[in-house]
Scaffold this motif. Structure first.
Motif, PDB file in Angstrom:
ATOM      1  N   ALA A  97       0.838  -1.208   0.000  1.00 44.44           N
ATOM      2  CA  ALA A  97       0.000   0.000   0.000  1.00 44.44           C
ATOM      3  C   ALA A  97       0.870   1.254   0.000  1.00 44.44           C
ATOM      4  N   ASP A  98       1.949   1.226   0.762  1.00 48.21           N
ATOM      5  CA  ASP A  98       2.857   2.368   0.836  1.00 48.21           C
ATOM      6  C   ASP A  98       3.554   2.604  -0.503  1.00 48.21           C
ATOM      7  N   GLU A  99       4.011   1.524  -1.143  1.00 47.14           N
ATOM      8  CA  GLU A  99       4.656   1.624  -2.463  1.00 47.14           C
ATOM      9  C   GLU A  99       3.693   2.199  -3.493  1.00 47.14           C
ATOM     10  N   GLU A 100       2.465   1.726  -3.467  1.00 48.76           N
ATOM     11  CA  GLU A 100       1.456   2.179  -4.428  1.00 48.76           C
ATOM     12  C   GLU A 100       1.144   3.657  -4.215  1.00 48.76           C
ATOM     13  N   ALA A 101       1.023   4.073  -2.967  1.00 45.31           N
ATOM     14  CA  ALA A 101       0.736   5.478  -2.661  1.00 45.31           C
ATOM     15  C   ALA A 101       1.895   6.384  -3.071  1.00 45.31           C
ATOM     16  N   ALA A 102       3.116   5.867  -2.990  1.00 45.30           N
ATOM     17  CA  ALA A 102       4.294   6.668  -3.341  1.00 45.30           C
ATOM     18  C   ALA A 102       4.437   6.857  -4.850  1.00 45.30           C
ATOM     19  N   LYS A 103       3.831   5.964  -5.636  1.00 47.22           N
ATOM     20  CA  LYS A 103       3.958   6.047  -7.109  1.00 47.22           C
ATOM     21  C   LYS A 103       3.315   7.315  -7.637  1.00 47.22           C
ATOM     22  N   ASP A 104       2.113   7.595  -7.210  1.00 49.91           N
ATOM     23  CA  ASP A 104       1.455   8.855  -7.544  1.00 49.91           C
ATOM     24  C   ASP A 104       0.122   8.938  -6.824  1.00 49.91           C
ATOM     25  N   ALA A 105      -0.467  10.086  -6.852  1.00 44.28           N
ATOM     26  CA  ALA A 105      -1.714  10.315  -6.121  1.00 44.28           C
ATOM     27  C   ALA A 105      -2.870   9.486  -6.699  1.00 44.28           C
ATOM     28  N   ASN A 106      -2.814   9.146  -7.981  1.00 39.12           N
ATOM     29  CA  ASN A 106      -3.855   8.331  -8.611  1.00 39.12           C
ATOM     30  C   ASN A 106      -3.433   6.871  -8.595  1.00 39.12           C
ATOM     31  N   LYS A 107      -3.533   6.262  -7.443  1.00 35.52           N
ATOM     32  CA  LYS A 107      -3.121   4.873  -7.276  1.00 35.52           C
ATOM     33  C   LYS A 107      -3.834   3.977  -8.283  1.00 35.52           C
ATOM     34  N   ARG A 108      -3.138   2.901  -8.678  1.00 40.14           N
ATOM     35  CA  ARG A 108      -3.745   1.923  -9.581  1.00 40.14           C
ATOM     36  C   ARG A 108      -4.782   1.070  -8.856  1.00 40.14           C
ATOM     37  N   PHE A 109      -4.579   0.857  -7.557  1.00 36.90           N
ATOM     38  CA  PHE A 109      -5.502   0.036  -6.776  1.00 36.90           C
ATOM     39  C   PHE A 109      -5.467   0.517  -5.328  1.00 36.90           C
ATOM     40  N   ASN A 110      -6.471   0.110  -4.574  1.00 37.94           N
ATOM     41  CA  ASN A 110      -6.552   0.434  -3.148  1.00 37.94           C
ATOM     42  C   ASN A 110      -6.548  -0.852  -2.342  1.00 37.94           C
TER      43      ASN A 110
END
Length: 188
Positions: A97-110
């Motif tokens: 979840a942390d990696e995904e949030a760091a990628k950009d504000a428009n996460k690919r998944f939650n």
């Protein structure tokens, strides 16, 4: 004579214990049961529709409509503080979840966690561990939600991967295999 028999029984017991340790340590951990729900010609599965119609409290007691996660892929993890495998997999889920949030504000998944537990137990757990995704209180009613996704016996941990279209891509019963999960998430 009794001492000889007792010594023989003790020796046999020690041998069987040693064999149990040797063979038990070589046994691989069982893979989680993964399944996919039957396609519905592009329509959302009933379980997903029912999920998004629900509201659960967060750890602060604030109601959270699950519809806020509709329209993006969602990984929902059913867990409990008293479930050893659940607790073991949470740090890695949190890292994802942390990696995904760091990628950009428009996460690919939650990712969200639904606790089959009390607010108090979950709050104490959350204070002790730094979980990077929302935790919602399902209580025993959370088991009913998991059953709608095919978890007939209510086993934990139980994780569901839902596509942006509401289609259930996969369910995982038991401790997650993170290489498999990451491949499934990459395929979204």
């Amino acid at each position: 004579m009794k001492k000889t028999k007792l010594a023989a029984v003790a020796a046999v017991a020690v041998i069987f214990c040693a064999l149990g340790v040797v063979f038990g340590s070589k046994t691989k951990e069982a893979a989680p049961l993964t399944t996919a729900m039957a396609p519905t010609s592009g329509a959302a599965h009933t379980a997903s529709t029912n999920l998004y119609a629900r509201t659960l409290d967060d750890l602060a007691g604030k109601p959270q409509a699950l519809s806020q996660w509709k329209g993006k892929p969602l990984l929902i993890n059913f867990w409990a503080t008293w479930c050893g495998p659940c607790v073991q997999e949470m740090p890695e889920l949190s890292a994802i979840a942390d990696e995904e949030a760091a990628k950009d504000a428009n996460k690919r998944f939650n990712i969200i966690g639904v606790g089959i537990d009390s607010t108090t137990a979950m709050s104490e757990f959350a204070a002790k561990h730094k979980i990077k995704y929302p935790l919602l209180v399902g209580g025993m009613g959370g088991t009913d939600i998991a059953r709608e996704f095919g978890n007939a016996n209510g086993g934990l941990p139980f994780t569901v991967l839902i596509g942006a279209d509401g289609q259930v891509r996969k369910t995982y019963l038991g401790k997650l295999k993170f290489d498999e999960l990451k491949a499934d998430l990459a395929g979204l």
